[in-house]
Design an enzyme around this catalytic site. Structure first.
Site, short mmCIF file in Angstrom:
data_model
loop_
_atom_site.label_atom_id
_atom_site.label_comp_id
_atom_site.label_asym_id
_atom_site.label_seq_id
_atom_site.Cartn_x
_atom_site.Cartn_y
_atom_site.Cartn_z
N THR A 55 0.79 -1.28 0.21
CA THR A 55 0.19 0.17 0.18
C THR A 55 1.08 1.38 -0.14
O THR A 55 0.44 2.36 0.30
CB THR A 55 -0.80 0.05 1.16
N GLU A 56 2.07 0.95 -0.15
CA GLU A 56 2.98 2.31 -0.10
C GLU A 56 2.67 3.50 -0.85
O GLU A 56 2.81 4.77 -0.43
CB GLU A 56 4.55 1.87 -0.59
N VAL A 57 2.19 3.36 -2.08
CA VAL A 57 1.90 4.46 -3.16
C VAL A 57 0.72 5.35 -2.33
O VAL A 57 0.59 6.40 -2.43
CB VAL A 57 1.41 4.07 -4.37
N VAL A 79 0.00 5.57 0.80
CA VAL A 79 0.60 6.15 2.09
C VAL A 79 1.55 7.24 1.84
O VAL A 79 1.59 8.11 2.41
CB VAL A 79 1.73 5.05 2.83
N GLY A 80 2.21 7.17 0.30
CA GLY A 80 3.20 8.06 -0.17
C GLY A 80 4.59 8.04 0.30
O GLY A 80 5.24 9.13 0.24
#
Length: 251
Positions: A130-132, A134-135
């Site tokens: 889910t990194e994208v 979260v930024g």
């Protein structure tokens, strides 16, 4: 410091259990312990089959973002290489590795699972990177491990940033089998079966399969300097603080 991992033997198989807090969040301490333990096992005369799982209700819910926000850039300068070292340790382990995904495997937790040769997951567990959303960017090792695991689905999995359950985890390359039963018994059984393959043949074949991925990781090592800067930047820290606050209210 309390123990953050546990290792015990089940017949010929070693079981490494993440055991840190309620959701086995990844911080520098846990990641360093994983890398140290797995590398020690790899160097031993008997680098046999290894099962990786989580204590409690989660495999690992990913990086401990509360600690990232609290400690800032000085901490993320340590965190990014610690993530890479843990992912690489599991990915390059010469013997068979099986992830027993007993609950949420999110972001870095998903990468840890995907660094294993086989991934078994319970039906209700969520898994995904889910990194994208979260930024934050991926360390090179994380990106390449996910590319290896997901193959043609890597773009959708990495850029979509969603989580998966059940049969769709297999379709996306995130899992090999959904286990509706005794997960640990199934994982140990699969590890035992793989451990019955002549060790030299398994080690050599796995090493050659993983060699292109490891070459890309080595060739792109400098990219992680930029990743560290991005994780530690004021803009990223602000986004993370806002994300943590949203999750606190949602919880």
């Amino acid at each position: 410091m309390d123990d953050v991992i546990e290792i015990h033997a089940v017949e010929s198989v070693r079981v490494l259990t993440l055991s840190s807090g309620s959701v086995n969040a990844l911080d520098v301490d846990l990641l360093e312990e994983v890398a140290l333990a797995v590398n020690d096992l790899a160097r031993s005369d008997d680098a046999g089959a290894l099962v990786v799982t989580g204590a409690g209700r989660a495999f690992s819910a990913g990086v401990d973002l509360k600690r990232v926000v609290a400690e800032g850039a000085g901490y993320t300068d340590r965190l990014v290489p610690a993530l890479s070292e843990a992912f690489e340790a599991l990915f390059t382990y010469p013997g068979p590795t099986v992830a027993a995904v007993n609950g949420a495997a999110i972001a870095g937790g998903c990468v840890l699972a995907c660094a294993c040769d086989r991934r078994l997951i319970i039906p209700e567990a969520q898994i995904g990177v889910t990194e994208v959303h979260v930024g934050v960017p991926f360390p090179v090792a994380a990106l390449e491990v996910m590319r290896y695991a997901c193959g043609d689905h890597a773009d959708v999995v990495l850029l979509g940033g969603r989580t998966y359950r059940g049969a769709e985890t297999i379709a996306a390359g995130l899992a090999h089998r959904v286990v509706d039963g005794d997960l640990m018994a199934m994982a140990v059984g699969e590890a035992t079966e793989l451990g019955g393959i002549p060790a030299d043949a398994y080690r050599h074949t796995k090493g050659r399969l993983h060699a292109p991925t490891m070459a890309r990781i080595r060739e792109s090592a400098g990219v992680d300097d930029e990743v560290r800067r991005m994780w530690g930047s004021a803009a990223t820290q602000q986004r993370l603080a806002e994300y943590v606050e949203r999750m606190r209210h949602r919880g």
